[in-house]
Motif scaffolding. Sequence first.
Motif, PDB file in Angstrom:
ATOM      1  N   LEU A  23      -0.107  -6.386  -0.808  1.00  0.00           N
ATOM      2  CA  LEU A  23      -0.050  -5.125  -0.066  1.00  0.00           C
ATOM      3  C   LEU A  23       1.181  -5.083   0.831  1.00  0.00           C
ATOM      4  N   ASN A  29       3.171   0.052   3.211  1.00  0.00           N
ATOM      5  CA  ASN A  29       1.923  -0.452   3.813  1.00  0.00           C
ATOM      6  C   ASN A  29       2.144  -1.278   5.078  1.00  0.00           C
ATOM      7  N   SER A 259       2.747   3.105  -5.230  1.00  0.00           N
ATOM      8  CA  SER A 259       2.304   2.723  -3.879  1.00  0.00           C
ATOM      9  C   SER A 259       1.042   3.509  -3.558  1.00  0.00           C
ATOM     10  N   PRO A 261      -0.807   3.888  -0.173  1.00  0.00           N
ATOM     11  CA  PRO A 261      -1.108   3.599   1.236  1.00  0.00           C
ATOM     12  C   PRO A 261      -2.570   3.851   1.580  1.00  0.00           C
ATOM     13  N   ALA A 264      -4.626   1.153   0.272  1.00  0.00           N
ATOM     14  CA  ALA A 264      -4.369  -0.045   1.085  1.00  0.00           C
ATOM     15  C   ALA A 264      -5.223   0.000   2.346  1.00  0.00           C
ATOM     16  N   ALA A 265      -5.318   1.178   2.943  1.00  0.00           N
ATOM     17  CA  ALA A 265      -6.068   1.283   4.197  1.00  0.00           C
ATOM     18  C   ALA A 265      -7.538   0.930   3.980  1.00  0.00           C
TER      19      ALA A 265
END
Length: 281
Positions: A23, A29, A259, A261, A264-265
Amino acid sequence: EKMNSAMSEEPDALSVVNQLRDLAADPLNRRAIVQDQGCLPGLILFLDHPNPQVVHSALLALRYLAECRVNREKMKSELGMMLSLQNVIQKTTTPGETKLLASEVYDILQSSSMSDMDNVNEMNYRRRKAQFFLGSTNKRAKTVVLHIDGLDDSSRRNLCEEALLKIKGVISFTFQMAVQRCVVRIRSDLKAEALATAIASTKVMKAQQVVKSESGEEMLVPFQDTPVEVEQNTDLPEYLPEDESPTKEQDKAVSRVGSHPEGAASWLSTAANFLSRSFYW
C-alpha cells in the motif's frame, strides 16, 4: 499456550506488513497511512520483530512513507521511531542490506527538521556509522537502471523479480513496465553484470544498462555475453521496490494505474485492528 499463539502469529505479521508495504508503494496512499492511528506504531513494533523478513518489509514501508515530505515530521516524532531505527542499524544480527535501508530511513527523517549545515554533518556521521557496522566491503548502495527486453507482462515481471531476489547484494528494485525498465538498488561491491546474468537466466528476457552521456542523453549499453558468477541469497528477505527512481514522471504514470485510495483506507482499519490485537495483549 503463549508460545503457540506466537508461532501462529508470525505468518500473520508477515502478511500484514507486506500488505502495508505494498500500500505504501503507491504515492496516493502515503498520507492516509501516516494519519492512521494504528499503522505507524505497528510498523515501529515490526522493527523489533524476530523474523528478519518482517523487519525488512517494515523498513521498505517506512522508506516509501518518508518519500512524502509532509509525512516526515510526524514519522520522526512518533514514539520509538528513531530509537528503533538505531537499534536495527546497531544490531549485529541485522543483515547488511537491512542496515543500509534503516540508515537511509533514519537519514531522511533526521534531515527533516535540520538546517542544511547540520543536516550535512549528521548525514556524514550516519554514513560513517553505517559503514562501520557493515564492514569495509559494503561501502554504500548504488543505483543501476536496466532496460529489459521482453519485460512486457506481469508473469515476466514475476520471473524477473524471482531472478533478482536470488542475488546477494540486491537491496530493492522498482519496475517501470510502460518503458520496460527496472531500477535496482545494489550494494556497491556487487557488479551490475550479475543482474544481467540473473535476468538472462530466465531465458525469455535480456537486460541492457541505461546510462547518461555527458550531454545528458540516455543510452543503452549492452552487457558482455559471458555470464558472471552470482552469489546466491541463502536467507531471503522479501525485497521489494523502492520509490527512488531517475524517471519520476514515468513512475508516477505507472503507479497511478490501479491505485485504490478508498480500498486502502478500508484495508488500513483492518490492519490497525490486527496490530492492536497482536501487540497489546
